[in-house]
Design a protein around this motif. Structure first.
Motif, mmCIF file in Angstrom:
data_model
loop_
_atom_site.group_PDB
_atom_site.id
_atom_site.type_symbol
_atom_site.label_atom_id
_atom_site.label_comp_id
_atom_site.label_asym_id
_atom_site.label_seq_id
_atom_site.Cartn_x
_atom_site.Cartn_y
_atom_site.Cartn_z
ATOM 1 N N ASN A 417 0.860 -1.188 0.000
ATOM 2 C CA ASN A 417 0.000 0.000 0.000
ATOM 3 C C ASN A 417 0.893 1.233 0.000
ATOM 4 O OD1 ASN A 417 -1.527 -2.202 1.753
ATOM 5 N ND2 ASN A 417 -3.092 -0.871 0.879
ATOM 6 N N ILE A 418 0.640 2.163 -0.916
ATOM 7 C CA ILE A 418 1.436 3.387 -1.023
ATOM 8 C C ILE A 418 0.501 4.588 -1.129
ATOM 9 C CG2 ILE A 418 3.163 4.634 -2.361
ATOM 10 C CD1 ILE A 418 4.328 2.087 -3.306
ATOM 11 N N TRP A 419 0.827 5.642 -0.367
ATOM 12 C CA TRP A 419 0.058 6.899 -0.446
ATOM 13 C C TRP A 419 1.003 8.057 -0.693
ATOM 14 C CZ3 TRP A 419 0.158 11.345 2.691
ATOM 15 C CH2 TRP A 419 -0.865 12.279 2.428
ATOM 16 N N TYR A 420 0.687 8.847 -1.729
ATOM 17 C CA TYR A 420 1.433 10.059 -2.049
ATOM 18 C C TYR A 420 0.534 11.263 -1.781
ATOM 19 C CZ TYR A 420 4.384 6.888 -4.855
ATOM 20 O OH TYR A 420 5.201 5.869 -5.292
ATOM 21 N N PRO A 421 1.063 12.332 -1.177
ATOM 22 C CA PRO A 421 0.213 13.518 -0.955
ATOM 23 C C PRO A 421 -0.145 14.236 -2.252
ATOM 24 C CG PRO A 421 2.481 13.954 -0.282
ATOM 25 C CD PRO A 421 2.409 12.496 -0.596
ATOM 26 N N GLN A 422 0.617 14.004 -3.335
ATOM 27 C CA GLN A 422 0.305 14.637 -4.611
ATOM 28 C C GLN A 422 -0.852 13.909 -5.303
ATOM 29 O OE1 GLN A 422 3.268 13.416 -3.692
ATOM 30 N NE2 GLN A 422 4.978 14.620 -4.494
ATOM 31 N N THR A 423 -1.600 14.675 -6.045
ATOM 32 C CA THR A 423 -2.662 14.085 -6.867
ATOM 33 C C THR A 423 -2.194 14.014 -8.321
ATOM 34 O OG1 THR A 423 -3.665 16.258 -7.201
ATOM 35 C CG2 THR A 423 -4.477 14.961 -5.335
ATOM 36 N N ASN A 424 -2.972 13.346 -9.149
ATOM 37 C CA ASN A 424 -2.708 13.282 -10.590
ATOM 38 C C ASN A 424 -1.345 12.678 -10.927
ATOM 39 O OD1 ASN A 424 -5.193 14.631 -11.070
ATOM 40 N ND2 ASN A 424 -4.191 16.596 -10.703
ATOM 41 N N LEU A 425 -0.948 11.672 -10.176
ATOM 42 C CA LEU A 425 0.301 10.984 -10.477
ATOM 43 C C LEU A 425 0.090 9.828 -11.449
ATOM 44 C CD1 LEU A 425 2.088 10.825 -6.989
ATOM 45 C CD2 LEU A 425 2.539 12.374 -8.906
ATOM 46 N N LYS A 426 -1.133 9.621 -11.876
ATOM 47 C CA LYS A 426 -1.471 8.479 -12.713
ATOM 48 C C LYS A 426 -2.693 8.822 -13.545
ATOM 49 C CE LYS A 426 -4.743 6.968 -9.400
ATOM 50 N NZ LYS A 426 -5.723 7.676 -10.231
ATOM 51 N N PRO A 427 -2.986 8.045 -14.547
ATOM 52 C CA PRO A 427 -4.236 8.269 -15.292
ATOM 53 C C PRO A 427 -5.421 7.827 -14.446
ATOM 54 C CG PRO A 427 -3.134 6.304 -16.097
ATOM 55 C CD PRO A 427 -2.192 6.960 -15.125
ATOM 56 N N PRO A 428 -6.618 8.335 -14.726
ATOM 57 C CA PRO A 428 -7.793 7.892 -13.971
ATOM 58 C C PRO A 428 -8.123 6.445 -14.305
ATOM 59 C CG PRO A 428 -8.462 9.249 -15.827
ATOM 60 C CD PRO A 428 -6.967 9.320 -15.772
ATOM 61 N N GLY A 429 -8.657 5.718 -13.312
ATOM 62 C CA GLY A 429 -9.057 4.354 -13.609
ATOM 63 C C GLY A 429 -9.048 3.447 -12.403
ATOM 64 N N PHE A 430 -9.425 2.199 -12.626
ATOM 65 C CA PHE A 430 -9.402 1.178 -11.581
ATOM 66 C C PHE A 430 -7.989 0.660 -11.337
ATOM 67 C CE2 PHE A 430 -14.034 -0.213 -12.487
ATOM 68 C CZ PHE A 430 -14.494 0.686 -11.532
ATOM 69 N N GLY A 431 -7.155 0.706 -12.384
ATOM 70 C CA GLY A 431 -5.816 0.170 -12.269
ATOM 71 C C GLY A 431 -5.472 -0.669 -13.482
ATOM 72 N N TYR A 432 -4.361 -1.425 -13.394
ATOM 73 C CA TYR A 432 -3.933 -2.229 -14.528
ATOM 74 C C TYR A 432 -3.407 -3.586 -14.076
ATOM 75 C CZ TYR A 432 0.899 -0.610 -13.473
ATOM 76 O OH TYR A 432 2.109 -0.325 -12.882
ATOM 77 N N LEU A 433 -3.510 -4.553 -14.977
ATOM 78 C CA LEU A 433 -2.984 -5.887 -14.757
ATOM 79 C C LEU A 433 -1.830 -6.141 -15.722
ATOM 80 C CD1 LEU A 433 -6.370 -7.806 -14.396
ATOM 81 C CD2 LEU A 433 -4.809 -7.152 -12.558
ATOM 82 N N ILE A 434 -0.955 -7.052 -15.322
ATOM 83 C CA ILE A 434 0.255 -7.306 -16.097
ATOM 84 C C ILE A 434 0.233 -8.747 -16.580
ATOM 85 C CG2 ILE A 434 2.775 -7.260 -16.065
ATOM 86 C CD1 ILE A 434 2.578 -5.349 -13.661
ATOM 87 N N PRO A 435 0.191 -8.972 -17.891
ATOM 88 C CA PRO A 435 0.136 -10.345 -18.397
ATOM 89 C C PRO A 435 1.470 -11.063 -18.300
ATOM 90 C CG PRO A 435 0.131 -8.776 -20.212
ATOM 91 C CD PRO A 435 0.044 -7.973 -18.954
ATOM 92 N N LEU A 436 1.402 -12.362 -18.495
ATOM 93 C CA LEU A 436 2.580 -13.222 -18.439
ATOM 94 C C LEU A 436 3.597 -12.865 -19.510
ATOM 95 C CD1 LEU A 436 3.562 -15.859 -16.964
ATOM 96 C CD2 LEU A 436 2.467 -17.130 -18.813
ATOM 97 N N SER A 437 3.119 -12.326 -20.629
ATOM 98 C CA SER A 437 3.972 -12.091 -21.794
ATOM 99 C C SER A 437 4.777 -10.799 -21.733
ATOM 100 C CB SER A 437 3.112 -12.083 -23.059
ATOM 101 O OG SER A 437 2.041 -11.167 -22.912
#
Length: 618
Positions: A417-437
């Motif tokens: 778990n990581i919390w940054y006081p800055q906002t907008n450090l990432k695109p909006p969304g639920f998140g991303y998954l990383i495939p095996l490939s």
């Protein structure tokens, strides 16, 4: 909440409350007018034992013609003065105990045994004081599951109805964050997934271009193999997708990402039949048209039973997004509410620090003897019925009478778990998954995915603004007990401090957040937290069903993610199902009977699914 439900919540599990006596009449064959049976083709019925890597003893979906195996008779309701033990105080155990207390007479003694000093299992909401870069406050961190899948559009599974039932009973408010973009990281950047990007833009991505041959192969196989039946062999996810498409790209690029997010598992060892569920079975069924839905007969019965409650129907049909949580109160709200309801009952005892170390059948009293506690010599009790929600490998370690469970295993997940006081450090969304490939240089830490917790409503009261992320590492990449090759080679399990540094490197590489950016971070190893349904899983469960009946006379039952459904929503359904079976139908059930008989499907008109909203098509 209605007056009836409010009164029911106020008196907890009181038998005098009408809320606790809502009858659930099982649907009969005559109630299924308009629904029709679908039986899969191309399978022969067989009872040969399997080594766990091939065909099942009786293939699911097959017609049960000519099988002389005697069917077990149901024993009926549990004796009113019986003593029942529920092993495990996670979400499945709490739900099981709750519904047992709700449905069984007050003369039944119910004991919940939990090996740790807290209830709730992997669900844990921590409220942590933070002070970073001059910003301070209290931040909510979900250390385990951060949400439920709403299943709001599913007509294959209705597990969410148990959540709505509990919410009404316990007076809980369930929140649903707005749907936001989901991403896959491939091969070196975030790829937004439809419908939050245009299909034209998505089609230009390498993750899609590399899979074009799979689409062509799938269409050709459908055209020329119209009579193809369900494979007798229990194929891995990767092998089954190759079987129906002729390509490895879809499995490696897309399916592996999905499986990483749910199972943390390896598509080359997980069973397609047991894991893919709807995707697998519907492939072999005929198209029903726009106003009909495929459904397992057992699921239709459950849906019709739950839909008898008008309040529940109304709640289930309300518009909502793909995820559900409890807003600022956190996911731990539900296990706390279940525990409070149980602790208020005179016939329910909850024991913490009561780790079960031995379990056996006493042939003299015909009861189950359990040894538990920090000092095993001081705590031994006998019960008329024991329901184990422990992981299957734990159950196998405390009894020698269920050898089929010894081969089962789970994977460990390192969560950061990581919390940054800055906002907008990432695109909006639920998140991303990383495939095996994904190439090793883009994912040397063997991360499974990153979730954007600050975007999905997992926020405490008066929590300061910022960017909150949840990084998943490991899973099958930590599983050195299994042979690994190529891109699936394992990595050592890091310490918590090493995991935090790994997470920071991942976020810098994938999201451009410098490792030096001030933040608050904490890590936790969830050891053996996700069961793996490897090839032969169904065979093992069928064999375990036989062993439990043979050695425990049906006095032992099992429930939980090790057997049928994983995940937080699955845990609720597992608890509901075993409690209902034991309390209302067959108290000598093992919880694995559904593994023994063919899976039967039917076609159900959408008008007969009152817990989902549909736009009728002409």
């Amino acid at each position: 909440m209605s007056l009836q439900r409010a009164e029911g919540a106020a008196v907890a599990l009181s038998r005098s409350s009408a809320a606790w006596r809502r009858s659930a009449v099982l649907a009969t064959a005559t109630s299924r007018a308009g629904a029709w049976r679908i039986l899969s083709r191309g399978l022969s019925s067989t009872r040969s034992n399997s080594s766990g890597n091939g065909s099942t003893r009786r293939p699911p979906g097959s017609i049960d013609d000519g099988d002389d195996t005697p069917k077990r008779k149901k024993a009926g309701k549990l004796p009113e003065d019986a003593s029942v033990a529920v092993l495990g105080g996670g979400l499945t155990g709490l739900t099981t105990a709750y519904y047992l207390a709700k449905w069984l007479p007050s003369t039944t003694k119910i004991t919940l045994l939990e090996g740790s000093d807290r209830l709730g299992g992997w669900i844990r909401t921590d409220r942590v004081p933070v002070k970073v870069g001059g910003v301070e406050g209290v931040v909510n961190f979900e250390r385990g599951p951060r949400s439920f899948s709403s299943l709001n559009k599913s007509t294959w599974r209705f597990d969410d109805l148990v959540l709505w039932d509990l919410a009404l009973d316990l007076g809980l408010k369930v929140a649903s964050p707005p749907d936001q973009p989901r991403y896959i990281y491939y091969p070196d950047h975030l790829v937004p997934m439809p419908p939050h990007t245009s299909f034209a833009a998505f089609a230009r991505e390498p993750v899609v271009l590399e899979s074009l041959w799979a689409g062509f192969g799938y269409v050709m196989r459908r055209l020329f193999n119209k009579k193809e039946g369900v494979p007798v062999e229990d194929l891995s996810i990767a092998d089954w997708i190759y079987h129906i498409t002729g390509s490895r790209a879809v499995a490696d690029n897309l399916a592996s990402a999905m499986v990483h997010g749910i199972y943390g598992g390896d598509i080359y060892t997980l069973s397609a039949r047991s894991v893919l569920d709807r995707f697998y079975w519907v492939h072999y069924m005929p198209n029903l048209g726009p106003n009909m839905r495929h459904m397992a007969v057992s699921e239709q019965t459950f849906m019709e039973t739950m839909a008898e409650d008008p309040q529940l129907r109304k709640l289930a049909r309300q518009p909502r997004g793909a995820l559900l949580n409890f807003g600022e109160s956190g996911m731990e709200t539900l296990p706390i509410a279940l525990a409070d309801a149980l602790k208020g009952q005179a016939n329910v005892e909850v024991k913490l620090n009561a780790k079960v170390t031995d379990l056996g059948y006493d042939s003299e009293t015909k009861q189950i003897k359990i040894t538990s506690g920090q000092n095993p010599t001081t705590s031994s009790e006998k019960y008329h019925k024991v329901i184990s929600t422990l992981p299957s490998q734990h159950l196998a370690s405390i009894t020698n009478d269920i050898p089929s469970l010894k081969s089962s295993h789970s994977v460990s997940i390192m969560t950061v778990n990581i919390w940054y006081p800055q906002t907008n450090l990432k695109p909006p969304g639920f998140g991303y998954l990383i495939p095996l490939s994904v190439p090793p240089e883009q994912n040397p830490e063997r991360a499974l995915g990153v979730f954007f917790d600050s975007d999905v409503g997992v926020k405490g009261p008066n929590e300061p603004a910022g960017t909150k992320l949840f990084v998943l590492l490991g899973g099958h990449f930590y599983d050195s007990s299994k042979p690994q090759t190529g891109s699936t080679s394992t990595v050592p399990i890091p310490t918590e401090e090493e995991a935090i540094q790994q997470a920071k490197r991942i976020l810098e590489r994938h999201l451009g957040i410098p490792q030096s950016t001030p933040c608050y971070a904490m890590a936790r190893l969830a050891k053996d937290c996700i069961p793996q349904y490897d090839r032969g899983h169904l065979d093992n469960m069928m064999a375990a069903d036989d062993e439990i009946h043979a050695h425990f006379g049906g006095k032992l039952a099992v429930a939980g993610g090790s057997y049928t459904k994983i995940g937080a929503m699955g845990a609720l359904r597992n608890g509901y199902d075993i409690a209902r079976t034991v309390a209302k139908e067959d108290w000598l059930a093992t919880g694995l009977e559904q593994m023994e008989f063919p899976t039967q499907f039917c076609g159900v008109p959408t008008e007969r699914i009152p817990v989902r909203k549909f736009r009728r098509l002409k």
